[in-house]
Design a protein around this motif. Structure first.
Motif, PDB file in Angstrom:
ATOM      1  N   GLY A   1       6.438   2.697  -6.138  1.00 14.55           N
ATOM      2  CA  GLY A   1       5.735   3.838  -4.860  1.00 14.55           C
ATOM      3  C   GLY A   1       5.766   3.084  -3.658  1.00 14.55           C
ATOM      4  N   GLY A   2       6.837   3.232  -3.188  1.00 18.75           N
ATOM      5  CA  GLY A   2       7.517   2.834  -2.252  1.00 18.75           C
ATOM      6  C   GLY A   2       8.199   1.855  -1.420  1.00 18.75           C
ATOM      7  N   GLY A   3       9.072   1.217  -1.031  1.00 24.37           N
ATOM      8  CA  GLY A   3       9.474   0.468  -0.164  1.00 24.37           C
ATOM      9  C   GLY A   3       9.127  -0.593   0.047  1.00 24.37           C
ATOM     10  N   PHE A   4       9.515  -1.248   1.865  1.00 23.43           N
ATOM     11  CA  PHE A   4       9.375  -2.474   1.921  1.00 23.43           C
ATOM     12  C   PHE A   4       7.601  -2.368   2.644  1.00 23.43           C
ATOM     13  N   LEU A   5       7.337  -1.333   2.709  1.00 24.95           N
ATOM     14  CA  LEU A   5       5.955  -1.510   3.358  1.00 24.95           C
ATOM     15  C   LEU A   5       4.786  -1.939   2.899  1.00 24.95           C
ATOM     16  N   ILE A   6       5.313  -1.566   1.093  1.00 26.30           N
ATOM     17  CA  ILE A   6       4.381  -1.770  -0.695  1.00 26.30           C
ATOM     18  C   ILE A   6       4.275  -3.214  -0.944  1.00 26.30           C
ATOM     19  N   MET A   7       6.545  -3.798  -1.214  1.00 25.83           N
ATOM     20  CA  MET A   7       7.087  -4.423  -1.815  1.00 25.83           C
ATOM     21  C   MET A   7       6.188  -5.659  -0.952  1.00 25.83           C
ATOM     22  N   ASN A   8       6.153  -5.781   0.654  1.00 25.17           N
ATOM     23  CA  ASN A   8       6.960  -7.176   1.621  1.00 25.17           C
ATOM     24  C   ASN A   8       5.454  -6.987   2.983  1.00 25.17           C
ATOM     25  N   LEU A   9       5.338  -4.998   3.365  1.00 25.11           N
ATOM     26  CA  LEU A   9       4.514  -5.685   4.989  1.00 25.11           C
ATOM     27  C   LEU A   9       3.016  -5.682   4.110  1.00 25.11           C
ATOM     28  N   ILE A  10       2.818  -5.408   3.052  1.00 24.76           N
ATOM     29  CA  ILE A  10       1.152  -5.181   2.777  1.00 24.76           C
ATOM     30  C   ILE A  10       0.778  -6.452   2.732  1.00 24.76           C
ATOM     31  N   HIS A  11       0.960  -7.343   2.768  1.00 22.04           N
ATOM     32  CA  HIS A  11       0.607  -9.011   3.052  1.00 22.04           C
ATOM     33  C   HIS A  11       0.070  -9.056   4.423  1.00 22.04           C
ATOM     34  N   HIS A  12       1.299  -8.889   5.238  1.00 25.28           N
ATOM     35  CA  HIS A  12       0.945  -8.685   6.161  1.00 25.28           C
ATOM     36  C   HIS A  12      -0.864  -7.584   7.017  1.00 25.28           C
ATOM     37  N   LEU A  13      -0.714  -6.828   6.566  1.00 30.05           N
ATOM     38  CA  LEU A  13      -1.715  -5.646   6.695  1.00 30.05           C
ATOM     39  C   LEU A  13      -3.444  -6.007   5.691  1.00 30.05           C
ATOM     40  N   ASP A  14      -2.917  -6.550   4.611  1.00 29.32           N
ATOM     41  CA  ASP A  14      -4.026  -7.479   4.244  1.00 29.32           C
ATOM     42  C   ASP A  14      -4.606  -8.142   5.128  1.00 29.32           C
ATOM     43  N   GLY A  15      -3.567  -9.450   5.469  1.00 27.25           N
ATOM     44  CA  GLY A  15      -3.957 -10.682   5.780  1.00 27.25           C
ATOM     45  C   GLY A  15      -4.846  -9.794   7.570  1.00 27.25           C
ATOM     46  N   ILE A  16      -4.010  -9.165   8.198  1.00 23.27           N
ATOM     47  CA  ILE A  16      -4.904  -9.218   9.351  1.00 23.27           C
ATOM     48  C   ILE A  16      -6.506  -8.371   8.428  1.00 23.27           C
ATOM     49  N   ARG A  17      -6.533  -7.910   7.565  1.00 18.92           N
ATOM     50  CA  ARG A  17      -7.505  -6.863   7.550  1.00 18.92           C
ATOM     51  C   ARG A  17      -8.409  -7.932   7.574  1.00 18.92           C
ATOM     52  N   ALA A  18      -8.628  -9.319   6.402  1.00 14.74           N
ATOM     53  CA  ALA A  18      -9.226 -10.378   6.066  1.00 14.74           C
ATOM     54  C   ALA A  18      -9.350 -11.180   7.006  1.00 14.74           C
ATOM     55  N   LEU A  19      -8.397 -11.250   8.289  1.00 19.79           N
ATOM     56  CA  LEU A  19      -9.007 -12.396   9.386  1.00 19.79           C
ATOM     57  C   LEU A  19      -9.543 -11.764  10.580  1.00 19.79           C
TER      58      LEU A  19
ATOM     59  N   THR B   1     -11.709  -9.250  -3.505  1.00 16.99           N
ATOM     60  CA  THR B   1     -12.301  -8.244  -4.649  1.00 16.99           C
ATOM     61  C   THR B   1     -11.152  -7.148  -4.434  1.00 16.99           C
ATOM     62  N   ALA B   2     -11.128  -6.236  -5.416  1.00 12.04           N
ATOM     63  CA  ALA B   2     -11.421  -4.825  -5.543  1.00 12.04           C
ATOM     64  C   ALA B   2     -11.182  -3.957  -4.997  1.00 12.04           C
ATOM     65  N   GLY B   3     -12.488  -4.312  -4.564  1.00 13.37           N
ATOM     66  CA  GLY B   3     -12.522  -3.316  -2.862  1.00 13.37           C
ATOM     67  C   GLY B   3     -11.623  -4.221  -1.832  1.00 13.37           C
ATOM     68  N   ASP B   4     -10.713  -5.330  -1.232  1.00 16.46           N
ATOM     69  CA  ASP B   4      -9.971  -5.053  -0.526  1.00 16.46           C
ATOM     70  C   ASP B   4      -8.873  -4.913  -0.729  1.00 16.46           C
ATOM     71  N   ALA B   5      -8.844  -4.713  -2.756  1.00 12.47           N
ATOM     72  CA  ALA B   5      -6.406  -4.666  -2.567  1.00 12.47           C
ATOM     73  C   ALA B   5      -6.816  -3.151  -2.287  1.00 12.47           C
TER      74      ALA B   5
END
Length: 654
Positions: free
Chosen positions: A491-509, A619-623
């Motif tokens: 699906g991609g490189g560093f963005l979908i492999m690793n940086l997605i954790h930060h993107l999801d975390g900040i959205r939740a925060l 949830t699936a919606g969050d992901a």
């Protein structure tokens, strides 16, 4: 526990990298279960080179019989004692000769106590350490004086022999400030730095002899005499270190490792395997502490027996036993309210390894897993392109699904998984473990209390130095495959492999959806189809967040995450700190560690949601929202302008 080596392996320090499968530890003692040469069942023995396990097969040359009155804890350090005695021999230590030992850990304490035990004339010993955290280890040593490393340079006294057991780059420099002209310095054990400054001028100008000593430099013909001497000291009760080792129930070993990494006063643990569940009950702790013998110890308390029946654990099967799968297996074993009952991987050896570690059964194939009545839920830790087929099949089979991020390789596939979850009678969640990190949860609570105020900005960086081998075998090299080099499969490189954790975390925060995304990417030189360097700007309502990531950063700066608002700021990574002007009744600053394994807590949280019939933390919606941000970033990098994630979802404007 060998604290120096095991701490270095646990933290992945330089010169201490390990390959998986990996069994930590090499110090042990116990009773013989099956007779060997000159040994009978029930004989008490010490062992060298045996890891942390309840049952071991050892060559006879690595086993030494013990008298009945020698404590297992004292005998188990046989290997470290040989290292220390070898170093003292190379340093030419003589009976009664004064010496300085740099480093106050277990090997340093063993070195000091061996000197005191060896001859009729006690050696005057100086124990030097970078901090006073382990000063308590010297209080029962009459001939030992404790000093801080920063102080000894001003001392007028110099020692003919200095043993450096610090394992640090600065140890040798401190040693030359303590050793006498014409004296000897022994660098003992394994260094934990690839490079270190060498004080050439002082060493050569003052005629100092520097020698390295390690168990590997001990000649085979020299070992029997040192072994005989060590066990004679034990039999005559002239040497002991068990007062330095905290008895530890093996079921809580992960807590001991966390303490080893974080608590500078902690010297080491003695893991007890025999009747370990009974031992754990005897050693349950309360939060209060007391001081005994100069060191801080937790107070043992009597247990109040509860007759309330514990809820049945959620029974998990693991699909995928590779680089991430082995982490998920251990996390499931450790998770409260969860039980790992089965695992499957197309590479049978990987599944069998996890079976040996956890006691779960190896399934014949995926259908076998999904058809089992004793499996309530599955953890899917497989390559990204397999997520959709496995997740949908598991949901249709009535299994709850905990899926490693991302949801899938692209947004269309992720939407199909989310739709399957809507119509299923089971629960689906995605394992974004940052959400379960104690630093994240504390920051979320502080922001909810208004100590930061309305968020204004976010700055995140995820900078690591991945070896080229990562793209073929992950971090561990446990499972060789090329899927990480293919955009179609990953699906991609560093963005979908690793940086997605930060993107999801900040959205939740922030609790706010992403309005628009702008991104730039640079391809990887190793895997040209993939992004390696990524810069993303995301607008979350009134908050602007910047994310920078890269997998080829020499030296790797690690992860940073900072949120600021009108009343304060909170840093989540690398350690959680905050400063607030809002509430004078609270301290203006505070620090929080990671709080243990967030992956295990994520699995425990998912299991609790399944038992209670409620929505999971993620949830699936969050992901799906996180996947939409990633897709918007890739589209922005392609087209050169900002993209709204909502436009890519059903009902959007795209």
């Amino acid at each position: 526990m060998s604290p120096g080596t095991e701490r270095a392996h646990f933290l992945g320090l330089p010169t201490a990298q390990v390959r998986f499968p990996y069994l930590p530890g090499y110090l042990a003692a116990g009773t013989v279960r099956s007779a060997g040469p000159d040994l009978l069942e029930g004989h008490r023995v010490a062992l060298r080179g045996v890891g942390h396990q309840s049952l071991a097969v050892a060559p006879v040359e690595s086993v030494h019989r013990l008298p009945d009155d020698v404590a297992f804890e004292d005998a188990a350090v046989w290997h470290l004692a040989l290292t220390a005695m070898h170093g003292l021999a190379l340093g030419g230590h003589r009976d009664g000769e004064p010496l300085a030992v740099l480093g106050a850990g277990l090997l340093g304490a063993i070195t000091r106590r061996l000197c005191a035990a060896r001859g009729p004339s006690p050696s005057v010993c100086l124990a030097v350490a970078a901090s006073a955290a382990k000063e308590w280890t010297t209080r029962t040593e009459p001939g030992t004086t404790f000093a801080l490393a920063e102080q000894v340079g001003a001392w007028s006294r110099r020692f003919p022999l200095v043993v450096d057991v610090t394992g640090t780059a600065d140890g040798l420099r401190t040693a030359t400030s303590v050793v006498a002209d014409g004296g000897r310095v022994v660098v003992l054990g394994s260094p934990r730095a690839m490079l270190a400054p060498f004080p050439c001028g002082e060493v050569y100008g003052r005629g100092v002899q520097v020698t390295g000593a390690h168990i590997r430099t001990l000649a085979d013909h020299e070992e029997p005499a040192l072994t005989k001497e060590f066990f004679a000291m034990l039999a005559e009760h002239r040497f002991a270190v068990r007062d330095l080792l905290t008895p530890w129930p093996v079921d809580d070993a992960h807590v001991a490792y966390r303490r080893l990494a974080e608590d500078p006063s902690f010297v080491g643990a003695a893991f007890h395997w025999t009747a370990r569940h009974e031992y754990k009950r005897e050693c349950e702790y309360e939060s209060g502490r007391e001081y005994e013998g100069g060191r801080q110890r937790r107070r043992a308390r009597s247990r109040t027996v509860s007759h309330r029946k514990k809820p049945e654990p959620v029974r998990f099967a693991l699909l995928g036993c590779g680089d991430i799968g082995i982490k998920d297996a251990q996390a499931t074993v450790d998770a409260e309210g969860a039980q790992l009952v089965a695992c499957f991987d197309p590479t049978t050896e990987l599944a069998e390894d996890i079976s040996r570690r956890s006691g779960c059964r190896v399934a014949a194939d995926t259908d076998d897993v999904l058809g089992r009545a004793d499996v309530d839920a599955v953890v899917i830790a497989t390559p990204h392109h397999t997520h959709e087929a496995l997740a949908v099949a598991a949901l249709q089979a009535g299994k709850h699904v905990l899926l490693e991020k991302p949801l899938s390789t692209d947004l269309a596939s992720a939407q199909r998984i989310a739709e399957a979850a809507k119509t299923a009678h089971s629960t689906l969640s995605v394992l974004f473990h940052l959400r379960w990190d104690e630093r994240f949860r504390r920051a979320h609570a502080l922001m909810g209390d208004g100590l930061v105020g309305p968020p204004l900005g976010v700055q995140c960086a995820y900078l690591v130095d991945k070896r080229a081998s990562y793209f073929h075998g992950g971090y561990s090299g446990r499972s060789l495959s090329s899927w990480r080099m293919s955009k179609k499969l990953s699906g991609g490189g560093f963005l979908i492999m690793n940086l997605i954790h930060h993107l999801d975390g900040i959205r939740a925060l922030l609790g706010t959806e992403a309005d628009r995304v702008y991104a730039e990417t640079v391809p990887s030189r190793i895997a040209p189809e993939l992004d390696d360097t990524v810069s993303v700007v995301v607008r979350f309502g009134d908050t602007v967040a910047t994310f920078v990531g890269g997998s080829a950063v020499v030296g790797g700066a690690g992860q940073q995450m900072l949120v600021w608002g009108e009343h304060g700021r909170v840093q989540l990574l690398p350690e959680m700190t905050y400063t607030s002007l809002r509430n004078s009744r609270r301290p203006a600053q505070d620090r929080v560690s990671d709080g243990g394994d967030p992956r295990s807590r994520a699995i425990a949280g998912f299991a609790a949601a399944v038992r209670e019939g409620r929505a999971p933390e993620t949830t699936a919606g969050d992901a799906l929202a996180a996947q939409a941000i990633v897709e918007a970033a890739y589209e922005s990098a392609r087209c050169g302008h900002a993209v709204a994630p909502a436009s890519l979802l059903p009902g959007g404007d795209g």
